[in-house]
Design a protein around this motif. Sequence first.
Motif, short mmCIF file in Angstrom:
data_model
loop_
_atom_site.label_atom_id
_atom_site.label_comp_id
_atom_site.label_asym_id
_atom_site.label_seq_id
_atom_site.Cartn_x
_atom_site.Cartn_y
_atom_site.Cartn_z
N SER A 46 6.93 3.30 32.96
CA SER A 46 6.65 1.88 33.08
C SER A 46 7.84 1.08 32.56
O SER A 46 8.74 1.63 31.91
CB SER A 46 5.41 1.52 32.25
OG SER A 46 5.67 1.75 30.86
N ARG A 48 7.73 -1.01 30.18
CA ARG A 48 7.61 -0.95 28.72
C ARG A 48 8.44 0.20 28.14
O ARG A 48 9.09 0.04 27.08
CB ARG A 48 6.13 -0.77 28.35
CG ARG A 48 5.86 -0.43 26.88
CD ARG A 48 4.37 -0.28 26.63
NE ARG A 48 3.77 0.81 27.39
CZ ARG A 48 3.67 2.07 26.96
NH1 ARG A 48 4.14 2.39 25.77
NH2 ARG A 48 3.10 3.00 27.70
N GLU A 109 -0.72 -1.09 33.53
CA GLU A 109 0.60 -1.65 33.24
C GLU A 109 1.22 -2.29 34.47
O GLU A 109 1.01 -1.85 35.60
CB GLU A 109 1.54 -0.57 32.70
CG GLU A 109 1.10 0.03 31.38
CD GLU A 109 2.21 0.74 30.63
OE1 GLU A 109 3.07 0.05 30.05
OE2 GLU A 109 2.21 1.98 30.64
N THR A 114 0.85 -4.58 29.29
CA THR A 114 0.12 -3.33 29.12
C THR A 114 -1.25 -3.66 28.55
O THR A 114 -1.34 -4.44 27.59
CB THR A 114 0.86 -2.38 28.16
OG1 THR A 114 2.18 -2.13 28.65
CG2 THR A 114 0.12 -1.05 28.01
#
Length: 282
Positions: A46, A48, A109, A114
């Motif tokens: 992701s 993130r 996500e 998230t």
Amino acid sequence: MKRALIAIDLDRTTLNDQGRVSAHTRQVLQRLQGDGHLVAIITGRSTRLALPIYQELALTSPMINFDGGLGFHPNYDWTDSYSFPLADPVVKDLLDHQASLGIEALLLENQTGTWRVNNQGAQGDFRLLEPDEPLFFPIQDDTLPSLSTLQDQTVPVVNGLVLYVAKQNQSKVAVYLRKAHPNVNVQVQAWGDNSCLMSLALTDVDKYTGLKRLQDSFGISSEAVYAFGDELNDYAMIAGAAHGVVMKNGNPRLKAIADDITTFSNEEDGLARYLEREFNLI
């Protein structure tokens, strides 16, 4: 040498087994970028999890996340940015039926967010997560927002969805999705023989989707496209690149279609050492 596109997977390719970039790998990638080549991350991670590595490498290219489902530039508006989100009806269906399907928790996500979803009636034993899985499935991280009240208008549009499902219930989830959504381009994939995690994935989008978008956007000739990976989610981009290179530590099925295999593993800076030889850096 003409400008090349160097597409790099992250886990067990660019990163060592501790999930870190070595100083050697960082130096080589930055030198290639400084020489005018397009060094780009194409990962199943992701945003993130990929963005900190992008920043550590000081890359200037767009980035491809979610196994080709999202392409964007972290620092400016890339004209050819794109997003292929997971189908809303499927996501909402899984959320609505998590209890009956034995789904104990979900992680949703996209590029900017998230969200955690816990099945309040489940007794999830998250100790069953494999050692490296909490990084990818931080369901117990209270700093992340939780979707406790699920209404149609509050469910976010997402590019990634990970489910925590006991092994004995995983086939039930897969069968349900095939029957309930036969015409939707999604599938559910188990993470491994011993894992309780499953991912929802698009069937018509893969890492080659992102590779081709980068190639076309920056006008890179086909013969100057390199792709590096180690696992089966890299299959399409390894097969599609003129130079599909698989790590020494890679999956045997991926090695079978490779144009080349690195002499050294990810623990031995195999990516960096291959690039040094291929681009005459030493």
